[in-house]
Write an enzyme that holds these catalytic residues in place. Structure first.
Site, short mmCIF file in Angstrom:
data_model
loop_
_atom_site.label_atom_id
_atom_site.label_comp_id
_atom_site.label_asym_id
_atom_site.label_seq_id
_atom_site.Cartn_x
_atom_site.Cartn_y
_atom_site.Cartn_z
NE ARG A 29 -1.12 2.43 3.02
CZ ARG A 29 -0.59 3.50 3.58
NH1 ARG A 29 -0.51 4.64 2.90
NH2 ARG A 29 -0.10 3.46 4.81
CG ASP A 30 3.56 4.14 2.95
OD1 ASP A 30 3.19 5.13 2.30
OD2 ASP A 30 4.39 4.20 3.86
CG HIS A 222 9.64 7.77 5.74
ND1 HIS A 222 9.18 8.26 4.53
CD2 HIS A 222 8.64 7.03 6.25
CE1 HIS A 222 7.95 7.83 4.33
NE2 HIS A 222 7.59 7.09 5.37
CB CYS A 253 9.33 11.08 2.37
SG CYS A 253 8.66 12.53 3.19
CG ASN A 262 7.88 3.43 3.65
OD1 ASN A 262 7.49 4.13 4.57
ND2 ASN A 262 7.18 3.26 2.53
#
Length: 311
Positions: A29-30, A222, A253, A262
């Site tokens: 997802r991220d 992060h 990011c 991440n």
């Protein structure tokens, strides 16, 4: 990109650490939501199945956000309908609002997550809300969750690109309110990767002083300035035992120039192995999975461990 069979680091158990860590895998997802190109749903499904096969038991599968804002996740219903759900594996989904909750309930999702902000500016820019007003959006979601497990992500816990350092007491106040609304876990996000060990220890101590136990908290770092692993170990020493990470280091990011995204799950696993902390994941299988996904995306994996072990 192939991989060679790998060894593991020498285990030298540390002190003051949890015996086992739960990895909350956010890559599907991220990670994939940050891709410029749309990843085919068949690739996403194989990615999720490979991650589960490697032993990861919490896989954040997708998000019920507006396709207008995140077209990469417009296939959420199709993905969940085609998912090979494995016994003992959770597939949480991110839910931004009541409409997203309705879609999650219709899809039969037992685990959801909401996304909040610890700062006023980020809430305005990303939630179209405000630091206090955001709770008006969350309250009906929690009220309508009908017994679902609801996690809360809290962004900008350590620094904000517009506001600078974020006071620990402000983060604690917002985080406690999310927990009081009924969230079962709070993930503390270092959204732009500026946190340092001392900050991590200080914020977690502030939560403890406010009566929030470490087992209610997770951390999401992060690696913009190369501090994600150090910060993770600091959080573990403070009693946190759930860590968010992304297979192959997928994701980035958008608020920090040159951000590397991440914390890579493989990098995390290498550290956990060396500290003698149980995690239940096959590192060799995960490296192969991330090398495969890097091929699908047409670029090398950002994970240092994947790069070191894939040949």
């Amino acid at each position: 990109m192939g991989t060679r069979e790998i060894g593991l680091p020498q285990r030298v158990p540390g002190t003051g650490l949890p015996a086992r860590v739960t990895i909350w895998e956010v890559g599907p997802r991220d990670g994939l939501q940050n891709e410029k190109a749309i990843v085919p749903v068949a690739v996403k499904l194989e990615f999720l199945d490979r991650l589960a096969e490697a032993g990861l038991t919490t896989l954040e599968a997708t998000s019920f956000v507006s396709p207008k804002w995140v077209p990469q996740l417009a296939d959420a219903e199709e993905l969940l309908a085609g998912l090979n759900k494995r016994e003992g594996v959770r597939y949480p989904v991110l839910v931004p609002n009541e409409r997203g909750l309705k879609r999650a309930l219709e899809a039969g999702c037992p685990d959801i997550a909401i996304f909040g902000s610890a700062t006023e500016t980020f809430a305005q820019r990303n939630l179209n809300s405000g630091l206090e007003k955001q709770f008006e959006m969350f309250e009906p979601v929690l009220a309508g969750a009908n017994g679902l497990n609801v996690r809360a992500y809290l962004s900008m816990c350590f620094g904000d690109p517009w506001e600078g350092p974020v006071p620990a007491e402000q983060v604690v106040r917002v985080g406690k309110r999310l927990l009081e609304l009924g969230c079962t876990q709070l993930s503390l996000g270092d959204t732009i990767g500026v946190a340092t060990v001392g900050q991590v220890e200080g914020l977690l101590a502030a939560f403890a002083d406010a009566g929030v136990p470490a087992d209610k908290l997770a951390v999401h770092f992060h690696d913009t300035y190369g501090q994600a692993l150090a910060n993770t170990v600091a959080a573990l020493r403070c009693g946190v035992s759930t860590v968010d990470s992304s297979a192959g280091g997928l994701g980035g990011c958008p608020y920090a120039e040159s951000a590397t995204g991440n914390l890579a799950t493989e990098d995390l696993l290498w550290t956990l192995e060396g500290l003698g902390i149980e995690h239940g994941v096959d590192l060799d299988a995960l490296v192969k999975t991330s090398a495969w996904m890097a091929e699908q995306l047409g670029r090398p994996s950002p994970s240092r461990v994947v790069r070191a072990l894939a040949g």
